[in-house]
Design a protein around this motif. Sequence first.
Motif, PDB file in Angstrom:
ATOM      1  N   ALA A 546       0.505  -1.294  -0.062  1.00  0.00           N
ATOM      2  CA  ALA A 546      -0.038  -0.222   0.173  1.00  0.00           C
ATOM      3  C   ALA A 546       0.540   1.020   0.028  1.00  0.00           C
ATOM      4  O   ALA A 546       2.148   0.903   0.558  1.00  0.00           O
ATOM      5  N   GLU A 547       0.557   2.285  -0.547  1.00  0.00           N
ATOM      6  CA  GLU A 547       1.279   3.416  -1.397  1.00  0.00           C
ATOM      7  C   GLU A 547       1.237   4.534   0.905  1.00  0.00           C
ATOM      8  O   GLU A 547      -0.416   4.879   0.426  1.00  0.00           O
ATOM      9  N   VAL A 548       1.575   4.800   0.992  1.00  0.00           N
ATOM     10  CA  VAL A 548       1.619   5.823   1.726  1.00  0.00           C
ATOM     11  C   VAL A 548       2.399   6.783   1.990  1.00  0.00           C
ATOM     12  O   VAL A 548       3.170   6.608   1.411  1.00  0.00           O
ATOM     13  N   LYS A 549       1.863   7.828   2.704  1.00  0.00           N
ATOM     14  CA  LYS A 549       2.794   8.951   3.172  1.00  0.00           C
ATOM     15  C   LYS A 549       4.241   8.523   4.256  1.00  0.00           C
ATOM     16  O   LYS A 549       3.963   7.933   4.912  1.00  0.00           O
ATOM     17  N   PRO A 550       5.176   8.894   3.073  1.00  0.00           N
ATOM     18  CA  PRO A 550       6.782   8.125   4.279  1.00  0.00           C
ATOM     19  C   PRO A 550       6.654   8.265   5.744  1.00  0.00           C
ATOM     20  O   PRO A 550       6.321   9.748   5.876  1.00  0.00           O
ATOM     21  N   GLY A 551       7.189   8.209   6.337  1.00  0.00           N
ATOM     22  CA  GLY A 551       7.420   8.217   7.960  1.00  0.00           C
ATOM     23  C   GLY A 551       6.092   6.986   8.419  1.00  0.00           C
ATOM     24  O   GLY A 551       6.277   5.397   8.919  1.00  0.00           O
ATOM     25  N   LYS A 571       9.614   3.717   5.356  1.00  0.00           N
ATOM     26  CA  LYS A 571      10.131   4.939   4.877  1.00  0.00           C
ATOM     27  C   LYS A 571      10.406   4.975   3.413  1.00  0.00           C
ATOM     28  O   LYS A 571      10.923   7.025   2.691  1.00  0.00           O
ATOM     29  N   SER A 572      10.015   4.595   2.665  1.00  0.00           N
ATOM     30  CA  SER A 572       9.711   4.365   1.276  1.00  0.00           C
ATOM     31  C   SER A 572       8.725   4.580   0.771  1.00  0.00           C
ATOM     32  O   SER A 572       7.882   5.049  -0.652  1.00  0.00           O
ATOM     33  N   GLY A 573       8.258   5.106   1.452  1.00  0.00           N
ATOM     34  CA  GLY A 573       6.488   5.199   0.999  1.00  0.00           C
ATOM     35  C   GLY A 573       5.386   4.206   1.103  1.00  0.00           C
ATOM     36  O   GLY A 573       4.422   4.012   0.206  1.00  0.00           O
ATOM     37  N   TRP A 574       5.806   2.957   0.884  1.00  0.00           N
ATOM     38  CA  TRP A 574       5.101   1.352   0.745  1.00  0.00           C
ATOM     39  C   TRP A 574       4.768   0.599   1.987  1.00  0.00           C
ATOM     40  O   TRP A 574       5.944   0.710   2.455  1.00  0.00           O
ATOM     41  N   LEU A 575       3.949   0.383   2.282  1.00  0.00           N
ATOM     42  CA  LEU A 575       3.648  -0.365   3.524  1.00  0.00           C
ATOM     43  C   LEU A 575       3.550  -2.109   2.773  1.00  0.00           C
ATOM     44  O   LEU A 575       3.032  -2.182   1.995  1.00  0.00           O
ATOM     45  N   ALA A 576       3.913  -2.946   3.799  1.00  0.00           N
ATOM     46  CA  ALA A 576       3.922  -4.340   3.464  1.00  0.00           C
ATOM     47  C   ALA A 576       2.509  -4.287   3.743  1.00  0.00           C
ATOM     48  O   ALA A 576       2.740  -5.065   5.336  1.00  0.00           O
ATOM     49  N   LEU A 577       1.720  -4.981   3.711  1.00  0.00           N
ATOM     50  CA  LEU A 577       0.735  -5.620   3.876  1.00  0.00           C
ATOM     51  C   LEU A 577       0.661  -6.688   4.755  1.00  0.00           C
ATOM     52  O   LEU A 577      -0.188  -8.386   4.012  1.00  0.00           O
ATOM     53  N   ASP A 578       1.260  -6.862   6.044  1.00  0.00           N
ATOM     54  CA  ASP A 578       1.468  -8.964   6.227  1.00  0.00           C
ATOM     55  C   ASP A 578       0.410  -9.040   7.629  1.00  0.00           C
ATOM     56  O   ASP A 578       1.067 -10.121   8.095  1.00  0.00           O
ATOM     57  N   ARG A 579      -0.255  -8.153   8.379  1.00  0.00           N
ATOM     58  CA  ARG A 579      -1.367  -8.541   8.996  1.00  0.00           C
ATOM     59  C   ARG A 579      -2.163  -7.804   7.936  1.00  0.00           C
ATOM     60  O   ARG A 579      -3.068  -8.015   7.358  1.00  0.00           O
ATOM     61  N   GLY A 586       0.817   9.369   8.604  1.00  0.00           N
ATOM     62  CA  GLY A 586       0.779  10.604   9.156  1.00  0.00           C
ATOM     63  C   GLY A 586      -0.213  11.760   8.690  1.00  0.00           C
ATOM     64  O   GLY A 586      -0.633  12.797   9.119  1.00  0.00           O
ATOM     65  N   GLY A 587      -0.701  10.688   7.053  1.00  0.00           N
ATOM     66  CA  GLY A 587      -1.455  11.841   6.998  1.00  0.00           C
ATOM     67  C   GLY A 587      -3.272  12.132   6.945  1.00  0.00           C
ATOM     68  O   GLY A 587      -3.530  12.799   6.567  1.00  0.00           O
ATOM     69  N   GLY A 588      -3.038  11.215   7.763  1.00  0.00           N
ATOM     70  CA  GLY A 588      -4.677  10.901   8.741  1.00  0.00           C
ATOM     71  C   GLY A 588      -5.057   9.703   7.153  1.00  0.00           C
ATOM     72  O   GLY A 588      -6.480   9.372   8.084  1.00  0.00           O
ATOM     73  N   VAL A 589      -4.839   8.982   6.430  1.00  0.00           N
ATOM     74  CA  VAL A 589      -5.020   8.282   5.392  1.00  0.00           C
ATOM     75  C   VAL A 589      -5.576   6.988   5.674  1.00  0.00           C
ATOM     76  O   VAL A 589      -3.997   6.002   6.457  1.00  0.00           O
ATOM     77  N   MET A 590      -6.762   6.578   5.760  1.00  0.00           N
ATOM     78  CA  MET A 590      -6.967   5.390   6.349  1.00  0.00           C
ATOM     79  C   MET A 590      -6.771   3.863   5.715  1.00  0.00           C
ATOM     80  O   MET A 590      -7.478   4.376   3.756  1.00  0.00           O
ATOM     81  N   GLY A 591      -7.108   3.363   5.647  1.00  0.00           N
ATOM     82  CA  GLY A 591      -6.834   1.810   4.582  1.00  0.00           C
ATOM     83  C   GLY A 591      -7.451   0.549   5.497  1.00  0.00           C
ATOM     84  O   GLY A 591      -6.904   0.811   6.601  1.00  0.00           O
ATOM     85  N   SER A 592      -7.614  -0.691   5.161  1.00  0.00           N
ATOM     86  CA  SER A 592      -7.846  -1.654   5.527  1.00  0.00           C
ATOM     87  C   SER A 592      -7.657  -2.505   5.031  1.00  0.00           C
ATOM     88  O   SER A 592      -7.113  -2.562   3.604  1.00  0.00           O
ATOM     89  N   SER A 593      -6.391  -3.428   5.922  1.00  0.00           N
ATOM     90  CA  SER A 593      -6.103  -4.589   4.830  1.00  0.00           C
ATOM     91  C   SER A 593      -6.649  -5.995   4.782  1.00  0.00           C
ATOM     92  O   SER A 593      -6.424  -6.490   6.583  1.00  0.00           O
ATOM     93  N   LEU A 594      -6.610  -7.370   4.141  1.00  0.00           N
ATOM     94  CA  LEU A 594      -8.027  -7.867   4.839  1.00  0.00           C
ATOM     95  C   LEU A 594      -7.479  -9.085   3.936  1.00  0.00           C
ATOM     96  O   LEU A 594      -7.127  -9.565   3.218  1.00  0.00           O
ATOM     97  N   LEU A 595      -7.651 -10.760   4.633  1.00  0.00           N
ATOM     98  CA  LEU A 595      -7.280 -11.610   3.557  1.00  0.00           C
ATOM     99  C   LEU A 595      -8.407 -12.314   2.542  1.00  0.00           C
ATOM    100  O   LEU A 595      -7.698 -11.821   1.747  1.00  0.00           O
ATOM    101  N   LEU A 596     -10.244 -11.786   2.817  1.00  0.00           N
ATOM    102  CA  LEU A 596     -10.573 -12.900   1.924  1.00  0.00           C
ATOM    103  C   LEU A 596     -10.742 -13.309   0.584  1.00  0.00           C
ATOM    104  O   LEU A 596      -9.957 -13.170  -0.465  1.00  0.00           O
ATOM    105  N   SER A 597      -9.758 -14.935   1.300  1.00  0.00           N
ATOM    106  CA  SER A 597      -9.552 -15.894   0.155  1.00  0.00           C
ATOM    107  C   SER A 597     -10.075 -16.756   0.778  1.00  0.00           C
ATOM    108  O   SER A 597     -10.364 -17.716   1.662  1.00  0.00           O
TER     109      SER A 597
END
Length: 653
Positions: A546-551, A571-579, A586-597
């Motif tokens: 997921a693309e996120v604000k670095p930090g 740090k790179s602005g990318w978040l691994a969705l491993d859970r 940090g910018g207040g943007v939210m997202g969800s990571s779901l199994l859905l398999s």
Amino acid sequence: MALADIRRVRAPLGVLEIRVFLVQWDLVISHFPPMSFLTPQWLHLLWLGLIPVALYLFRRKAKRVRVSTLLFFRSLAREHQESAWLRRLKRLLSLLLTLLVILMAVLALGRPYREAGGEVPRSLVVMLDRSASMAAVDGEGMSRLEVAKGLLRERLKALPDNVITSLVVYDGKVEVAQSRSTNRRELLRLVNEVRVVPVEDKVDGALAVAKRLGALDAPSQIWHVSDRAAEGAVGDEDSKYRFVDVALKQGEAVNVGITAFQIRPAPMARNRYEAFVEVAASGSNAGLVQVTLETRLDGRPVQLRELEMAPGSSSRLVLPLDGGRGQRLEMEAKAKGDVLAWDNLVMSPLPEVRPLVVAWLAKEPDPFTELALSSLLAEERIQVLKGGEKDWPLKDKPDLYVFENWVPETWPTDRPALVLNPPTASGPVLARRLDLAVPHEAVRAVQPEHPLLFRVVNARVAVTQTTVLNVAETLETLWMAGNEPVLVAGEANGQRLVITAFQPSKSEQLALLPAFPLLVGNAIYWCVEGSGDAMGLRAKHTGGMAEVKPGEVKWQWWDGNEFGETMVEAKSGWLALDRVGLFEDGGGVMGSSLLLSARESEVPVAVAKESVIVEDGEKERWAVGGSWWAVLLWGVLGMLLLESWLFHREAVY
């Protein structure tokens, strides 16, 4: 006969007997595999055996010392009265034990092994599954991964030291944890460190990597340790494939899971949302399962649904919700005896929906289209930029194009489009205007469950067809009027399209029914639902990025039993969705990571009593060809204890 003649006859007979003995000895030796060393560079230390030999041969002679009395020495002589030959025997035995200790210690450093019989490969590649289904627990509370680790520890200990090993762990991606090594202790440590992650497995990539590793040191074997075998997996000349099944036994696997989820604002309603959810029951369930679907907002239960599900069945629900933007929505499927927890829960913030920017470009705009868009304007759901042919192309890009009675010559592909009554063809829109409009008293819904037709009553709809559509392969027909398609939707080259072939103001009853405003609202939301920025929600599958604000990014994650919170660095602005859970940058943007398999929720069961890596006879040959260095070390310890007992308890004077 002279003595010399007798000697001439006996000499050949002696040589013949020696030759026969040597042939028989070779036959005996051939039954035993040859001995080799993994680290022969240590064998040069055998010269240390010369030290005790030199001390034995050149020991100092006893000195004569004058003393005042011999009473004390006479008493010692009576207690330890031994003959001279016994003392010499003990000294010789002491020398032999010392030489054996040095010999066995040096051999242990050389790590000897015997070449085993049977189909012992040159290399072994272990494929270990760590995907979500490996977290399924049995009646004793042990996960499939824990069972797999125990089995691997047992098998690897019997593996000969000369076999080159590699470890490949996989879920949605493949990781080579160990490559071409004989360090068995490191391999066991890496196996113990493997943890299950809530990600759908992709075994084909892991199998391809394992085959390439095995081909580097052929002949090889691939041990695939999982609860699900790779479909169509076969070995080849270089690599022999063996599946180690750690799946649950028949009757132990009871699982239900949420396999699809989506939430959106309800059309034509303020502060109302609609949550679509699909609950699936595993085909391995023994019978009907009672399922409770609980819906919570900020941890507070708001709805309960009871479902009775047969093995392999699924149930799709659309649940209305009243809530405020930003509240945390949780939906959990509960069933007695459920073995996998990660697929039971989905969570998402209620969308922070900004108004959609809709560019309405029309030639002779239809008043009922304007009425439908005005109803969405009243709810502050959309912003309409009204224009015509002269305003094309637009300087500011909207979220959606609405073309009515007109299409541009150069088709735009950067945004989804709703095309109403196109007069001609352009891009993926294949249309031709009719000279005379054709009224139809009814329409037939080809796919009534499509999201475009949600809450649209088709029974009383009558349309007047003004355009003939040629439906492309990537589009599907939703409404048929007679034998002609009048409503189609789908994707063309990644762009979502909705096309109508009728004019609302000329269609009897259509303009007077809520069906057309609902259809327009559904079409707008369906076209833009793939855009997380437009819908204000980012729901992604685990295993992706997921693309996120670095930090720093805040996680609220679900471990199968309870929620936890943690902070991770992106740090790179990318978040691994491993859970499984919610994340907020940090910018207040939210997202969800779901199994859905659906694949992981379909918990497999063992197809046989027990899968083994090697046959019984082959397993014994592998064990015979195993490591000897541990035996040698125990032998060194035994020699030291024996010498201590002989020459301290039974001292030599």
